[in-house]
Write an enzyme that holds these catalytic residues in place. Structure first.
Site, short mmCIF file in Angstrom:
data_model
loop_
_atom_site.label_atom_id
_atom_site.label_comp_id
_atom_site.label_asym_id
_atom_site.label_seq_id
_atom_site.Cartn_x
_atom_site.Cartn_y
_atom_site.Cartn_z
N SER A 110 0.83 -1.21 0.00
CA SER A 110 0.00 0.00 0.00
C SER A 110 0.87 1.26 0.00
CB SER A 110 -0.90 0.02 1.24
OG SER A 110 -1.86 -1.00 1.15
N ARG A 126 1.50 4.31 -3.00
CA ARG A 126 1.31 5.73 -2.68
C ARG A 126 2.58 6.53 -2.95
NH1 ARG A 126 -2.39 2.61 -0.47
NH2 ARG A 126 -4.34 3.44 0.36
N ASP A 162 -7.27 -7.97 4.46
CA ASP A 162 -6.47 -8.78 3.54
C ASP A 162 -5.96 -10.08 4.19
OD1 ASP A 162 -6.87 -6.90 1.59
OD2 ASP A 162 -4.94 -5.90 1.87
C1 S3P Z 1 -5.74 -1.18 -0.06
C2 S3P Z 1 -7.01 -1.12 0.49
C3 S3P Z 1 -7.85 -2.31 0.70
C4 S3P Z 1 -7.04 -3.59 0.62
C5 S3P Z 1 -6.11 -3.61 -0.56
C6 S3P Z 1 -5.12 -2.45 -0.47
C7 S3P Z 1 -4.99 0.08 -0.24
O1 S3P Z 1 -8.85 -2.35 -0.31
O2 S3P Z 1 -7.91 -4.71 0.57
O3 S3P Z 1 -5.39 -4.81 -0.62
O4 S3P Z 1 -3.76 0.04 -0.47
O5 S3P Z 1 -5.61 1.15 -0.13
P1 S3P Z 1 -10.24 -1.55 -0.16
O6 S3P Z 1 -9.95 -0.10 -0.20
O7 S3P Z 1 -11.06 -1.99 -1.35
O8 S3P Z 1 -10.84 -2.01 1.13
#
Ligand code: S3P
Length: 434
Positions: free
Chosen positions: A22, A26, A314
């Site tokens: 994540s 970003r 996750d």
């Molecule tokens: C993520 C948000 C989550 C997560 C995904 C990564 C992110 O999804 O399940 O693996 O990096 O913002 P959602 O925003 O659909 O809940």
């Protein structure tokens, strides 16, 4: 590629993991919006994050790959190309949703598309609020799915109450809000991962948070700064589970992300009786980090619902595997979002637990798993459902029950390409066959 695993014990060693997925996405999207030079260390080079990098490069971001990271030279949003582009993001939901927010703010027409699995995932959740901000986003086939055609530019701030707990939707709105006229306020129904807020603040954006409302204003000068990405806690979770489920194991994981919007798995693992301890705390570019030690553990079932869910969304495939080897029942509710991930994870988990012979009941928003009810078989053949987290979670079953194959696991490269290599280096009997 299939994953093959066999009975293992005495997993031992110390590891540092590739960067958090994540945060890597970003960094690749936000740093090119800043001014100046920055190095990102421990960037995750997995298929999803590389797709984000490729899109940013197609938009003219000056990104160079260097050892263990990337170098970015940025000149603000005006340094990005505002031209018609076809942009491919593969399997990555985070890429398509976050980039929709950024592209909404760029003058020009763009098409964002992905692989077959991504093109089945819901996009109305971003199309609706971004259009309210003045972006003109259309779904190519008018079905609220990708490909998305984005005609961006000239946004205005809005106040928006989120309809689903989703960090991807929230982040898309914050990235659009960074360039919209006036203030954008996003209210969450449940707190989700806050890496976008933390990174924007770290780089100088005008962003503030009151309870569940995030306010952002445009206009601040963002100065590029170096970022050290801590190890991915969602990848660490597989190592934690492997150590817990095998006998005489003890593993240390260094410099892993410990942001509390992501540590639901650690909390639940502890409540299940998991032996885990944080042995050192740190802070890295506005994100809490630390080192953890995990030992073989005897686990018991647990109830998981409400605000815990976004903190471990996750990790639920993995928790289902832990639950299958725990004493008593594990009951999961409020997790309907699992149906919209890389696969319908409730269905995928139930299919594979049925192959184990484990007693499991399906709910619309979760499941019940009765621990230690699996059947002893000569071999276990699981499906990955084209879903990296289902593949990795069920490959761990072989470390306890032996002789296990998970079919179709190429997808592991989307988030954790070093999965097999790292587990094997700790003593796990796991390998891949092509
Ligand atoms: C993520 C948000 C989550 C997560 C995904 C990564 C992110 O999804 O399940 O693996 O990096 O913002 P959602 O925003 O659909 O809940």
């Amino acid at each position: 590629m299939d994953l093959i695993s066999n009975k293992s014990n005495e997993l031992k060693g110390e590891v540092k993991l590739p960067g958090d997925k994540s945060i890597s996405h970003r960094a690749a999207i936000i740093l090119p919006l800043c001014h100046g030079d920055a190095v990102v260390n421990n960037f995750l080079f997995a298929e999803d994050t590389v797709n984000t990098l490729n899109v940013m490069k197609m938009l003219n971001a000056r990104i160079k790959i260097r050892e263990n990271g990337i170098h970015i030279n940025s000149n603000g949003i005006n340094g990005l190309k505002k031209a018609n582009k076809l942009l491919y993001v593969g399997n990555s939901g985070t890429s398509i949703r976050l980039l929709s927010g950024l592209l909404s703010a760029l003058d020009g027409k763009f098409v964002l598309y992905g692989d077959n699995s991504l093109q089945k995932r819901p996009m109305k959740r971003i199309i609706k609020p971004l259009n309210l901000m003045g972006a003109r986003i259309k779904s190519l086939y008018d079905n609220d799915l990708a490909p998305l055609i984005i005609d961006g530019g000239r946004l205005k701030g809005i106040e928006y109450n989120m309809e689903v707990p989703s960090a991807q939707v929230k982040s898309a709105l914050l990235l659009a809000g960074l360039f919209a006229e006036g203030k954008t306020a996003v209210e969450e129904i449940q707190k989700t991962r806050d890496h976008t807020e933390r990174m924007l603040k770290f780089l100088g954006a005008d962003i503030s948070i009151e309870d569940n409302i995030i306010n952002i204003k445009s206009g601040n000068y963002l100065l590029a700064k170096d970022i050290d990405i801590p190890g991915d806690i969602s990848s660490a979770a597989f190592i934690i589970a492997a150590a817990a489920l095998t006998e005489n194991s003890e593993i240390i994981i260094h410099d892993v992300l410990l942001n509390e919007t992501r540590t639901g798995f650690i909390d639940i693992f502890k409540m299940m009786g998991g032996e885990i301890e944080i042995i050192q705390h740190g802070i890295s570019n506005n994100e809490p980090t630390g080192s953890i030690i995990i030992k073989s553990s005897k686990l018991r079932g647990i109830k998981i619902s409400d605000e815990f869910i976004p903190r471990l969304i996750d990790e639920i495939p993995l928790i289902s595997v832990l639950a299958a080897f725990a004493d008593g029942e594990t009951i999961i509710h409020d997790a309907k979002e699992l149906r919209y991930k890389e696969s319908d994870r409730i269905k995928s988990i139930i299919h594979n637990l049925n192959i184990m012979g484990t007693h499991v009941e399906e709910f619309e928003d979760g499941m019940l798993i009765r621990g230690n009810t699996y059947t002893k078989k000569d071999e276990y053949n699981f499906e990955s459902f084209d879903d990296h987290r289902i593949a990795m979670a069920f490959s761990l079953v072989g470390l306890i029950l032996g002789n296990t194959k998970v079919i179709g696991c190429e997808n592991v490269r989307t988030s954790f390409p070093e999965f097999v290599q790292i587990l094997a280096s700790l003593g796990a009997k796991i390998y891949s066959i092509y």
